[in-house]
Design an enzyme around this catalytic site. Structure first.
Site, PDB file in Angstrom:
ATOM      1  N   SER A   1      15.918  -1.413 -21.715  1.00 51.84           N
ATOM      2  CA  SER A   1      16.672  -1.083 -20.740  1.00 51.84           C
ATOM      3  C   SER A   1      18.347  -1.205 -20.830  1.00 51.84           C
ATOM      4  O   SER A   1      18.628  -2.285 -21.638  1.00 51.84           O
ATOM      5  CB  SER A   1      16.395  -1.754 -19.389  1.00 51.84           C
ATOM      6  OG  SER A   1      17.335  -1.845 -18.207  1.00 51.84           O
TER       7      SER A   1
ATOM      8  N   TYR B   1      15.514  -9.897 -15.706  1.00 52.13           N
ATOM      9  CA  TYR B   1      14.983  -8.619 -16.168  1.00 52.13           C
ATOM     10  C   TYR B   1      15.673  -8.249 -17.438  1.00 52.13           C
ATOM     11  O   TYR B   1      14.813  -8.157 -18.612  1.00 52.13           O
ATOM     12  CB  TYR B   1      14.987  -7.599 -15.214  1.00 52.13           C
ATOM     13  CG  TYR B   1      14.633  -6.015 -15.626  1.00 52.13           C
ATOM     14  CD1 TYR B   1      13.258  -5.763 -15.723  1.00 52.13           C
ATOM     15  CD2 TYR B   1      15.549  -5.341 -16.190  1.00 52.13           C
ATOM     16  CE1 TYR B   1      12.944  -4.684 -16.000  1.00 52.13           C
ATOM     17  CE2 TYR B   1      15.226  -4.099 -16.502  1.00 52.13           C
ATOM     18  CZ  TYR B   1      13.921  -3.734 -16.351  1.00 52.13           C
ATOM     19  OH  TYR B   1      13.404  -2.375 -16.792  1.00 52.13           O
TER      20      TYR B   1
ATOM     21  N   LYS C   1      13.990  -8.196 -21.440  1.00 53.95           N
ATOM     22  CA  LYS C   1      14.243  -6.781 -22.032  1.00 53.95           C
ATOM     23  C   LYS C   1      14.810  -7.227 -23.508  1.00 53.95           C
ATOM     24  O   LYS C   1      14.225  -6.844 -24.638  1.00 53.95           O
ATOM     25  CB  LYS C   1      14.841  -5.897 -21.404  1.00 53.95           C
ATOM     26  CG  LYS C   1      13.950  -5.178 -20.478  1.00 53.95           C
ATOM     27  CD  LYS C   1      12.710  -4.657 -20.769  1.00 53.95           C
ATOM     28  CE  LYS C   1      12.009  -3.836 -19.667  1.00 53.95           C
ATOM     29  NZ  LYS C   1      10.879  -3.045 -20.158  1.00 53.95           N
TER      30      LYS C   1
END
Lengths: 333, 333
Positions: free
Chosen positions: A126, A150, A154
């Protein structure tokens, strides 16, 4: 060839599986089976190619080993909990997004210890791996300073993917997807939701709220382009990647104003009139910290192809989600 | 204040503990106890400040929780297995260098759930987080593309440290140490060993092998400077770091030729005559991929101070390891 798709029930997963089944082959090889795994059982897609369905949590001990037990030639790992949930539930985010991925990598490595095995693994990363300070155009060698758990998860998985690939345990490639637009379905509470909402809702005659100024610029790919990135990654010659196994994809940088102008060209002023500007300083603040555009020079050189205009992105939504119709009218695409 | 040093039996750990005990205070607060933990029991340092000794493996379930059970105000986490071993034993490297650090972060977070707790955590990272492509001078925002499992593990721990700090679970700061020189002790098989060996051995009348050309440039800090970095990190106002919690330290960039010239100034041509050039293409190849110099602009602005010359680095070795004597002669430092 046998394919495993983890996260097959998600939006990008479904697009990917549809594309795979429709092609029937990948890189010149016939697809013999696609195992569809997700935390909830994916819907059976139908068709001639067998698609075993698996409902399982990748982070649970033994699940990853079971998923790779029949040694798929190609693995797509798309499973993740989203940014908002990973921020709200710290433990769940690390368990699913980090431990799940690591268990998958370990399962592949350990399978390779029993007998040679080094499958291609396409991982969806991402643009959330990037944080402040952010230039207007982010290059291919920009540092990772994520500002969310998050994004941290990633970024960690990208490092693991590169190291496991360097060691020869897996043939990994990480794909940093742009924000997907137009995202089909209902409006949701995600801070990025309006980027899709201001297109999706007016196309079916519904009002949509725009919480930020129309000068806000962001980085997009259509669901069709996203699936295309993953398919290209599946057959790419990874020797060209060297040890840098993770790539920012060629999205499209457009402002909200350009989104709206594209909507007007496709669906007329009556569609644009359904967008109501209701400024939301909280959402504007969150969005201000997001990447605006990427060079994506490496990905383009490697043959990844993004959308060419936001008008095309809208036409893809109309074709793929609305049966070619705006408010009941057929369009030209 | 109560201090916990994990990795206290290592070379930098011992230097740090000696400095702490010698000062008796840190940031104006009296040190009430220093718990010394390592996988083998550290030697008891003696002195007035209690130093409980703990032999334990941080990666074993429950060890981290036990280490933070008495809520140290300050934690130094220096424990790691080194680059060569992490490359040779993949599982051990991830277990100690990644899982061990993560268990420590989790133990602190979970202690904070029971009652407010957010200790300063000083973590030793490494310039091994950097890989190709490397510029001659590496800036503070250079990407992490490690080329070893050790570097990958350190890069992952940096990301975790930043995220746990951002979430308010710990007050973390990561210190990327330069290569330590002059490293005391016996010659070892590490590819970097010669950087210390060509100084350390001649100072006591022994021959040393130089396996690379004297044009090779690298990035150094003395053991005394390294301990100083950690002490400064322990009391720094971390609000100045923002969300970027990891820093490249201000080392000293010198060539092997400059090392040798400094040795000649300190110990004369008879010391230099003990260095034998025996080119080793394997070592030369490894070293060619290593960082050569860092800007370290942020660290300098934050008050971190490195060594000022390689001559000073040699003098520190003579003072701290050789009792001020070269081949039995007292020097001026």
């Amino acid at each position: 060839m046998k394919i495993l798709v983890i996260g097959a029930a998600g939006m990008v997963g479904r697009k990917l599986v549809t594309a795979l089944l429709s092609a029937g082959t990948l890189g010149g090889r016939a697809i013999s089976a696609i195992t569809l795994a997700d935390v909830v059982a994916p819907a059976a897609p139908g068709g001639a190619i067998p698609c075993p369905l698996v409902a399982a949590d990748l982070s649970v001990e033994g699940v990853a080993a079971a998923l790779v037990a029949d040694r798929p030639d190609l693995i797509f790992h798309l499973a993740a909990i989203v940014s908002g949930e990973a921020e709200a539930d710290f433990e769940k985010g690390y368990r699913i997004n980090l431990d799940g991925t690591r268990q998958l990598l370990e399962a592949v490595r350990l399978a390779g210890q029993r007998a040679p095995y080094c499958p291609r693994l396409v991982f969806t990363s991402s643009i959330a791996v990037f944080g402040e300070p952010l230039p207007a155009l982010i290059g291919d060698h920009h540092e990772h300073t994520p500002l969310t758990s998050y994004g941290t998860q990633k970024a960690i998985c990208e490092l693991l993917l590169a190291d496991y690939s360097r060691r020869g345990f897996v043939d990994g490639i990480g794909i940093r997807l742009p924000t997907i637009a137009v995202r089909p379905g209902k409006p949701n509470k995600a801070a990025s939701g309006f980027f899709s909402g201001i297109i999706r809702e007016p196309l079916v005659g519904l009002e949509a709220v725009l919480p930020v100024a129309d000068t806000v610029r962001h980085w997009f790919a259509s669901p069709r382009a996203a699936a295309g990135f993953l398919l290209h990654a599946a057959t790419l010659d990874t020797a060209k990647l060297g040890h840098q196994r993770n790539l920012s994809m060629p999205g499209l940088a457009v402002t909200v104003g350009e989104q709206i102008a594209a909507l007007e060209r496709v669906a007329g002023p009556q569609a644009v009139a359904l967008i109501r500007l209701i400024p939301d300083p909280v959402i504007a603040g969150i969005v201000a910290g997001w990447p605006k555009a990427f060079a994506a020079t490496r990905a383009r050189a490697l043959g990844f192809k993004g959308d060419t205009s936001f008008e095309e992105i809208i036409q893809i939504h109309i074709a793929d989600e609305l049966g070619g119709r705006i408010g009941g009218q057929h369009t030209s695409m």
